[in-house]
Design a protein around this motif. Structure first.
Motif, mmCIF file in Angstrom:
data_model
loop_
_atom_site.group_PDB
_atom_site.id
_atom_site.type_symbol
_atom_site.label_atom_id
_atom_site.label_comp_id
_atom_site.label_asym_id
_atom_site.label_seq_id
_atom_site.Cartn_x
_atom_site.Cartn_y
_atom_site.Cartn_z
ATOM 1 N N ARG A 2 -51.788 -4.693 -4.309
ATOM 2 C CA ARG A 2 -52.518 -3.590 -4.931
ATOM 3 C C ARG A 2 -52.456 -2.351 -4.056
ATOM 4 O O ARG A 2 -52.647 -2.421 -2.845
ATOM 5 N N LEU A 3 -52.206 -1.226 -4.673
ATOM 6 C CA LEU A 3 -52.194 0.031 -3.935
ATOM 7 C C LEU A 3 -53.616 0.526 -3.747
ATOM 8 O O LEU A 3 -54.478 0.296 -4.607
ATOM 9 N N PRO A 4 -53.886 1.223 -2.656
ATOM 10 C CA PRO A 4 -55.237 1.762 -2.456
ATOM 11 C C PRO A 4 -55.606 2.720 -3.584
ATOM 12 O O PRO A 4 -54.800 3.552 -3.999
ATOM 13 N N ALA A 8 -58.728 -1.923 -10.738
ATOM 14 C CA ALA A 8 -58.777 -3.380 -10.594
ATOM 15 C C ALA A 8 -58.004 -4.044 -11.725
ATOM 16 O O ALA A 8 -57.921 -3.513 -12.836
ATOM 17 N N LEU A 9 -57.426 -5.174 -11.419
ATOM 18 C CA LEU A 9 -56.717 -5.930 -12.444
ATOM 19 C C LEU A 9 -57.714 -6.426 -13.490
ATOM 20 O O LEU A 9 -58.856 -6.746 -13.152
ATOM 21 N N PRO A 10 -57.299 -6.498 -14.757
ATOM 22 C CA PRO A 10 -58.221 -6.994 -15.784
ATOM 23 C C PRO A 10 -58.611 -8.440 -15.510
ATOM 24 O O PRO A 10 -57.802 -9.224 -15.020
ATOM 25 N N ARG A 11 -59.841 -8.764 -15.833
ATOM 26 C CA ARG A 11 -60.333 -10.131 -15.640
ATOM 27 C C ARG A 11 -60.377 -10.834 -16.982
ATOM 28 O O ARG A 11 -60.867 -10.285 -17.953
#
Length: 75
Positions: A2-4, A8-11
């Motif tokens: 993940r880049l700063p 957020a990735l979907p949950r």
């Protein structure tokens, strides 16, 4: 990776780890839900009486349609 500052990735519950519950834990959950809510969770393959098994299959098929996976009992 993940880049700063990236979102957020979907949950999704489908991507989560399987439950750590073992067979005894699952049986205890089935017992509790039966006693507290009157809901039954049975595996058709565990019903040994052929007449009763077919009655359960017929009712489930009437309510929710035919099964799309698993054993078809000779069909």
């Amino acid at each position: 990776m993940r880049l700063p500052g990236a979102p957020a990735l979907p949950r999704c519950p489908l991507g989560r780890e399987p439950s750590p519950a073992n067979a005894a834990d699952l049986e205890a959950m089935r017992r509790r839900v039966w006693r507290e809510q009157g809901v039954v969770s049975l595996s058709v393959e565990d019903i040994t009486d052929p007449w009763l098994r077919q009655a359960v299959v017929n009712e489930a098929t009437r309510r929710w349609g035919p099964r799309t996976g698993g054993p078809s009992h000779g069909r």
